[in-house]
Design an enzyme around this catalytic site. Structure first.
Site, PDB file in Angstrom:
ATOM      1  N   ASN A  88     -38.312  39.663   8.828  1.00  0.00           N
ATOM      2  CA  ASN A  88     -39.389  38.474   9.247  1.00  0.00           C
ATOM      3  C   ASN A  88     -40.262  39.130  10.151  1.00  0.00           C
ATOM      4  OD1 ASN A  88     -40.525  36.180  10.400  1.00  0.00           O
ATOM      5  ND2 ASN A  88     -38.811  35.908  11.779  1.00  0.00           N
ATOM      6  N   TRP A  89     -41.718  39.336   9.601  1.00  0.00           N
ATOM      7  CA  TRP A  89     -42.680  39.989  10.370  1.00  0.00           C
ATOM      8  C   TRP A  89     -43.265  38.973  11.342  1.00  0.00           C
ATOM      9  CZ3 TRP A  89     -46.027  42.679   5.766  1.00  0.00           C
ATOM     10  CH2 TRP A  89     -45.061  43.251   4.856  1.00  0.00           C
ATOM     11  N   LYS A  90     -42.894  37.961  11.308  1.00  0.00           N
ATOM     12  CA  LYS A  90     -43.483  36.981  12.456  1.00  0.00           C
ATOM     13  C   LYS A  90     -45.158  36.957  12.326  1.00  0.00           C
ATOM     14  CE  LYS A  90     -39.374  37.631  15.101  1.00  0.00           C
ATOM     15  NZ  LYS A  90     -38.678  37.239  16.392  1.00  0.00           N
TER      16      LYS A  90
ATOM     17  N   HIS B 265     -36.371  28.832  11.924  1.00  0.00           N
ATOM     18  CA  HIS B 265     -36.243  29.975  12.865  1.00  0.00           C
ATOM     19  C   HIS B 265     -36.146  29.264  14.054  1.00  0.00           C
ATOM     20  CE1 HIS B 265     -37.458  33.350  14.932  1.00  0.00           C
ATOM     21  NE2 HIS B 265     -36.601  34.103  13.914  1.00  0.00           N
TER      22      HIS B 265
ATOM     23  N   GLU C 165     -37.728  30.291  16.733  1.00  0.00           N
ATOM     24  CA  GLU C 165     -39.227  30.169  17.326  1.00  0.00           C
ATOM     25  C   GLU C 165     -39.928  28.838  16.805  1.00  0.00           C
ATOM     26  OE1 GLU C 165     -40.529  33.996  16.151  1.00  0.00           O
ATOM     27  OE2 GLU C 165     -39.218  34.680  17.623  1.00  0.00           O
TER      28      GLU C 165
ATOM     29  N   GLU D 268     -28.473  33.221  14.110  1.00  0.00           N
ATOM     30  CA  GLU D 268     -29.213  34.002  15.010  1.00  0.00           C
ATOM     31  C   GLU D 268     -28.885  33.476  16.497  1.00  0.00           C
ATOM     32  OE1 GLU D 268     -32.620  36.115  13.014  1.00  0.00           O
ATOM     33  OE2 GLU D 268     -33.450  34.200  13.411  1.00  0.00           O
TER      34      GLU D 268
ATOM     35  N   GLY E 161     -35.425  39.066  19.737  1.00  0.00           N
ATOM     36  CA  GLY E 161     -36.334  39.868  20.349  1.00  0.00           C
ATOM     37  C   GLY E 161     -36.187  40.137  21.742  1.00  0.00           C
TER      38      GLY E 161
ATOM     39  N   SER F  39     -31.931  41.275  17.555  1.00  0.00           N
ATOM     40  CA  SER F  39     -32.182  42.478  17.854  1.00  0.00           C
ATOM     41  C   SER F  39     -31.286  43.526  17.026  1.00  0.00           C
ATOM     42  CB  SER F  39     -31.977  42.615  19.351  1.00  0.00           C
ATOM     43  OG  SER F  39     -33.012  41.890  20.132  1.00  0.00           O
TER      44      SER F  39
ATOM     45  N   GLY G 284     -36.332  41.004  12.724  1.00  0.00           N
ATOM     46  CA  GLY G 284     -37.638  40.829  13.378  1.00  0.00           C
ATOM     47  C   GLY G 284     -38.321  41.991  13.549  1.00  0.00           C
ATOM     48  N   GLY G 285     -38.390  42.409  15.184  1.00  0.00           N
ATOM     49  CA  GLY G 285     -39.086  43.634  15.580  1.00  0.00           C
ATOM     50  C   GLY G 285     -38.895  44.947  14.664  1.00  0.00           C
TER      51      GLY G 285
END
Ligand code: PEP
Length: 253
Positions: A9-11, A95, A97, A167, A173, A212, A233-234
């Site tokens: 998930n590159w956001k 998600h 976010e 999640e 993150g 994470s 993510g990251g």
């Protein structure tokens, strides 16, 4: 045996140049990953680029969100048919976010799941509790509510070809990963809840962990019986890290 799915998930990250470099790095290492499905979810604007650069590879791509509408006066929105037009296989829905920053509630997320599936996309449904909810001891209640919203709207069979990403919001993150035991506990709860309604669906359903995940903690998470890959993510923004996680998933099979 469920095939793990590791999805990046590159956001809201990337540029034409960095996407080219990242995809080239992933493509260079994907040959060694033969037992795990690997997917990427770029920002909408980079989906055509992903389609071009991933053509002929085993790597599917997807959106990070979609509209519940099919077309019309909805400025800034993207419809399921548009994602399909650009070859998307997956789409992330709910998600945390989206839930916290854009006010998406369970009913809207369930609708997005339904719209995506009806169009032929595979929704990745994100569920998970906040730190406050975990500390209050209501993790299972929250996850059950998020899950049940989809089951109520679409029926249990809708999950047969879906993916769930557990999640914990406090792990996204933040560098704080759930321990493999904490994650397994919730994954087993999710599968168990579905099993009470349809054992076949529960057995087939892939449940990813997200929060994470890194190459150095992926193997112990993937080793748990109800963890079937990850939503990353990251660490999905660096080919080496992402491939390290994919390798851990691959080796867990
Ligand atoms: C995510 O955004 O889905 C996620 C898991 O992020 P991170 O890996 O950065 O915690």
């Amino acid at each position: 045996m469920r095939q793990p799915l590791v999805a990046g998930n590159w956001k809201m990250n990337g540029s034409v140049g960095s996407v080219r470099e990242l995809l080239a790095g992933i493509k260079a290492g994907i040959g060694a990953i033969d037992k795990c499905e690997v997917a990427v979810c770029p920002p909408y604007i980079f989906i055509p680029q992903a389609q071009t650069e991933l053509a002929g590879t085993p790597i599917p791509w997807g959106g990070q969100n979609l509209s519940t509408e099919t077309s019309g006066a909805f400025t800034g929105e993207v419809a399921a048919s548009m994602l399909l037009d650009f070859g998307c296989t997956y789409v992330i829905v709910g998600h945390s976010e989206r839930r916290t920053l854009y006010g998406e509630d369970d009913a809207l997320v369930a609708k997005k799941f339904a719209v995506a599936q009806a169009a032929g996309l595979k929704p990745i449904l994100c569920v998970g509790e906040t730190l406050d909810e975990r500390e209050k001891g209501v993790t299972e209640e929250v996850v059950a509510r998020q899950l049940d919203a989809v089951i109520k709207l679409e029926g249990i069979k809708a999950l047969a070809d879906g993916v769930i990403a557990y999640e914990p919001v406090w792990a996204i993150g933040t560098g704080k990963t759930a321990t493999p035991e904490q994650a397994q506990e919730v994954h087993a709860f999710i599968r168990g809840r579905i099993k009470t309604r349809d054992a076949g669906v529960a057995e087939k359903l892939r449940i990813q962990y997200g929060g994470s995940m890194k190459p150095d903690n992926a193997a112990e998470l993937m080793a748990k019986p109800d963890i079937d890959g990850g939503l990353i993510g990251g660490a999905s923004l660096k080919a080496k890290d992402f491939l390290g996680i994919c390798k851990a998933a691959n080796d867990s099979v």
